[in-house]
Design a protein around this motif. Structure first.
Motif, mmCIF file in Angstrom:
data_model
loop_
_atom_site.group_PDB
_atom_site.id
_atom_site.type_symbol
_atom_site.label_atom_id
_atom_site.label_comp_id
_atom_site.label_asym_id
_atom_site.label_seq_id
_atom_site.Cartn_x
_atom_site.Cartn_y
_atom_site.Cartn_z
ATOM 1 N N ALA A 50 50.209 44.037 48.727
ATOM 2 C CA ALA A 50 49.580 43.429 47.555
ATOM 3 C C ALA A 50 48.074 43.676 47.549
ATOM 4 O O ALA A 50 47.407 43.551 48.571
ATOM 5 C CB ALA A 50 49.862 41.929 47.541
ATOM 6 N N GLY A 51 47.553 44.050 46.385
ATOM 7 C CA GLY A 51 46.129 44.228 46.215
ATOM 8 C C GLY A 51 45.564 45.533 46.731
ATOM 9 O O GLY A 51 44.366 45.801 46.560
ATOM 10 N N ASP A 97 49.411 45.058 42.267
ATOM 11 C CA ASP A 97 49.063 43.707 41.848
ATOM 12 C C ASP A 97 48.982 42.763 43.050
ATOM 13 O O ASP A 97 49.661 42.969 44.064
ATOM 14 C CB ASP A 97 50.096 43.172 40.851
ATOM 15 C CG ASP A 97 49.904 43.754 39.458
ATOM 16 O OD1 ASP A 97 48.751 44.015 39.090
ATOM 17 O OD2 ASP A 97 50.909 43.939 38.746
ATOM 18 N N GLU A 98 48.205 41.708 42.894
ATOM 19 C CA GLU A 98 47.994 40.750 43.970
ATOM 20 C C GLU A 98 49.219 39.884 44.233
ATOM 21 O O GLU A 98 49.280 39.183 45.252
ATOM 22 C CB GLU A 98 46.801 39.843 43.621
ATOM 23 C CG GLU A 98 45.465 40.559 43.514
ATOM 24 C CD GLU A 98 44.867 40.882 44.876
ATOM 25 O OE1 GLU A 98 45.442 40.435 45.890
ATOM 26 O OE2 GLU A 98 43.833 41.575 44.922
#
Length: 216
Positions: free
Chosen positions: A137-138, A185-186
């Motif tokens: 994520a991220g 995406d986070e």
């Protein structure tokens, strides 16, 4: 789903002219997209109509025997390959699509912080450039372009770049004119199935560092 293969790609899929690597990826998308499946049916109908207008050629007396022998040989080899290399890995993080049955799934390899890839081998085409990507994520992937088309099917999670956001079921088709830097995406990790008709060309120091691991 908001992102789909182009009509040109779907036509190549329907006509059997799409390379084996991209064909696997597009096949995964079509298997879950009724709109693209309907489009392929349209292309197949057009192809059938064109064939019906061609003057038939007289077949040889042994044509049927040779066809049956070829079908039996292909069936035997496909069955053996599926038994040898059916994906069984438990650490992928998702249920793999049926289109990958019979393919070999390599171990996860580290290519950067939060980024791992796994080689996917196709029994009938060992040279096909197909891989699974798992990105935390991220995380940002290296900025890159391509020497041919890149087909990326999102299996889990989502990512975005300057052209939009891609979620589960979406297919990103990027040609050699596109230079981008996908960002996950986070909300969670992203797992994608990707195939290249050419090679990925990574930019920057980190890109040059990991390029030998993914080929190019």
């Amino acid at each position: 789903m908001k992102h789909h293969p182009s009509d040109e790609t779907l036509f190549r899929f329907a006509s059997g002219s799409l390379e084996s690597g991209p064909r696997i990826v597009v096949g995964v998308h079509v298997g879950g997209c009724t709109a693209c499946a309907a489009r392929i049916s349209e292309f197949e109908a057009v192809g059938g109509a064109l064939l019906s207008g061609i003057e038939p050629e007289e077949m040889g007396e042994d044509a049927l025997d040779r066809l049956v022998a070829r079908i039996e040989a292909d069936s035997d080899s496909s069955g053996e390959a599926a038994l040898r290399s059916r994906p069984t890995r438990a650490d992928v993080g998702i249920r793999l699509p049926e289109a990958l049955d019979g393919c070999g799934i390599g171990p996860w390899r580290w290519i950067g912080p939060g980024v791992r890839w796994s080689r996917v081998t196709i029994p009938e085409d060992a040279s096909a450039n197909v891989m699974l990507l798992k990105v935390a994520a991220g995380r940002r992937l290296p900025e890159h372009t391509h020497s041919g088309c890149e087909y990326t099917q999102v299996l889990k999670g989502s990512f975005y770049d300057a052209r939009g956001r891609y979620g589960p079921g979406d297919l990103d088709e990027a040609d050699d004119e596109i230079q981008h830097q996908p960002v996950v995406d986070e909300t969670g990790e992203c797992i994608c199935l990707a195939a290249l008709e050419g090679r990925m060309r990574l930019r920057g120091f980190f890109g040059r560092l990991v390029q030998p691991f993914i080929g190019g």
